[in-house]
Design a protein around this motif. Structure first.
Motif, mmCIF file in Angstrom:
data_model
loop_
_atom_site.group_PDB
_atom_site.id
_atom_site.type_symbol
_atom_site.label_atom_id
_atom_site.label_comp_id
_atom_site.label_asym_id
_atom_site.label_seq_id
_atom_site.Cartn_x
_atom_site.Cartn_y
_atom_site.Cartn_z
ATOM 1 N N GLY A 23 14.962 -1.028 -0.626
ATOM 2 C CA GLY A 23 14.443 -0.132 0.410
ATOM 3 C C GLY A 23 13.716 1.085 -0.133
ATOM 4 N N GLY A 24 13.533 1.115 -1.458
ATOM 5 C CA GLY A 24 12.945 2.301 -2.087
ATOM 6 C C GLY A 24 11.444 2.480 -1.885
ATOM 7 N N PHE A 25 10.750 1.407 -1.594
ATOM 8 C CA PHE A 25 9.309 1.541 -1.345
ATOM 9 C C PHE A 25 8.805 0.400 -0.461
ATOM 10 N N ILE A 26 7.615 0.574 0.050
ATOM 11 C CA ILE A 26 6.964 -0.459 0.852
ATOM 12 C C ILE A 26 5.714 -0.904 0.107
ATOM 13 N N ARG A 27 5.538 -2.217 0.011
ATOM 14 C CA ARG A 27 4.395 -2.788 -0.694
ATOM 15 C C ARG A 27 3.472 -3.420 0.345
ATOM 16 N N ARG A 28 2.209 -3.069 0.295
ATOM 17 C CA ARG A 28 1.245 -3.652 1.239
ATOM 18 C C ARG A 28 0.114 -4.346 0.489
ATOM 19 N N ARG A 29 -0.231 -5.531 0.984
ATOM 20 C CA ARG A 29 -1.425 -6.211 0.480
ATOM 21 C C ARG A 29 -2.542 -5.899 1.462
ATOM 22 N N ARG A 30 -3.653 -5.467 0.933
ATOM 23 C CA ARG A 30 -4.797 -5.156 1.788
ATOM 24 C C ARG A 30 -5.988 -6.016 1.391
ATOM 25 N N GLN A 31 -6.840 -6.236 2.373
ATOM 26 C CA GLN A 31 -8.046 -7.009 2.099
ATOM 27 C C GLN A 31 -9.264 -6.247 2.609
ATOM 28 N N CYS A 32 -10.284 -6.233 1.757
ATOM 29 C CA CYS A 32 -11.517 -5.542 2.110
ATOM 30 C C CYS A 32 -12.298 -6.360 3.143
ATOM 31 N N ARG A 79 -8.696 -8.527 -2.485
ATOM 32 C CA ARG A 79 -7.392 -8.009 -2.082
ATOM 33 C C ARG A 79 -6.851 -7.022 -3.110
ATOM 34 N N PHE A 80 -6.087 -6.065 -2.647
ATOM 35 C CA PHE A 80 -5.413 -5.131 -3.558
ATOM 36 C C PHE A 80 -4.073 -4.717 -2.958
ATOM 37 N N THR A 81 -3.242 -4.097 -3.773
ATOM 38 C CA THR A 81 -1.881 -3.755 -3.358
ATOM 39 C C THR A 81 -1.684 -2.243 -3.356
ATOM 40 N N MET A 121 -7.756 3.031 4.275
ATOM 41 C CA MET A 121 -7.952 3.189 2.831
ATOM 42 C C MET A 121 -9.185 2.404 2.382
ATOM 43 N N LYS A 122 -10.010 3.044 1.579
ATOM 44 C CA LYS A 122 -11.246 2.346 1.198
ATOM 45 C C LYS A 122 -11.015 1.348 0.062
ATOM 46 N N CYS A 123 -11.898 0.381 -0.020
ATOM 47 C CA CYS A 123 -11.784 -0.688 -1.015
ATOM 48 C C CYS A 123 -12.031 -0.144 -2.427
ATOM 49 N N PRO A 124 -11.110 -0.423 -3.398
ATOM 50 C CA PRO A 124 -11.296 0.072 -4.765
ATOM 51 C C PRO A 124 -12.402 -0.676 -5.517
ATOM 52 N N PHE A 125 -12.855 -1.790 -4.961
ATOM 53 C CA PHE A 125 -13.889 -2.584 -5.659
ATOM 54 C C PHE A 125 -15.291 -2.199 -5.222
ATOM 55 N N CYS A 126 -15.485 -2.096 -3.886
ATOM 56 C CA CYS A 126 -16.843 -1.820 -3.398
ATOM 57 C C CYS A 126 -16.948 -0.528 -2.579
ATOM 58 N N ASN A 127 -15.789 0.199 -2.476
ATOM 59 C CA ASN A 127 -15.758 1.464 -1.734
ATOM 60 C C ASN A 127 -16.008 1.344 -0.231
ATOM 61 N N HIS A 128 -15.971 0.131 0.261
ATOM 62 C CA HIS A 128 -16.136 -0.057 1.705
ATOM 63 C C HIS A 128 -14.949 0.600 2.416
ATOM 64 N N PRO A 129 -15.223 1.363 3.498
ATOM 65 C CA PRO A 129 -14.123 2.108 4.137
ATOM 66 C C PRO A 129 -13.169 1.244 4.974
#
Ligand code: ZN
Length: 162
Positions: free
Chosen positions: A22-31, A37-39, A1-9
């Protein structure tokens, strides 16, 4: 997934958590580029078949519309909201389990009738009389007989014990 701030892939998952229910999974990602970071949330996609009306028009499945049908039939009847919710769930489970892309509107009607029959006999007759728009009195009588006949096993045969 690309970064929502700088569009880096290139972004990395740094944390994954499953929701308590158990209804959803939450992920923290880092560019990997700007290091922000974004969720993201991952949820199952729940899809219902489209409803084909009598005139051939297709409409989207609408839970509030279905709830409206139940409310109308159950007006002033002693049936709890919890039970109505369960009946709605049953109808939706059946719709989803069909795996069809579209269903005729009368199928929904039949599913609602099946639930009302279990919930409340008066509501069932109300709904059925409108929904099936009985063509003759015999048809109406047969449906009333169907719901008013005593349950099997409870019938008093009138026989005396020896
Ligand atoms: Zn970035």
């Amino acid at each position: 997934m690309k970064c929502p701030f700088c569009n880096h892939p290139d972004t990395q998952v740094v944390e994954t958590r499953v929701a308590e229910d158990g209804g959803f999974i939450r992920r923290r990602r880092q560019c990997g580029h700007c290091e922000k970071r974004f969720t993201t949330y991952e949820r199952p996609e729940v899809s219902f078949p489209a409803i084909v009306k009598k005139d051939g028009r297709r409409i989207d499945y609408d839970r509030s519309r279905l709830r409206g049908s139940f409310s109308l039939a159950l007006r002033k009847r002693p049936v709890s909201i919890d039970k109505v919710d369960m009946a709605l769930e049953h109808v939706e489970d059946k719709l989803r389990s069909l795996g069809a892309r579209e269903v005729q509107t009368h199928l929904i009607g039949e599913l609602v009738m099946a639930e009302l029959q279990k919930l409340d006999k008066v509501a069932y007759i109300r709904y059925a009389s409108v929904y099936r728009s009985f063509e003759d009195i015999d048809q109406f009588k047969s449906i009333v007989d169907e719901v008013t006949k005593p349950a099997a096993g409870k019938k008093d045969t009138g026989k005396k014990k020896p």
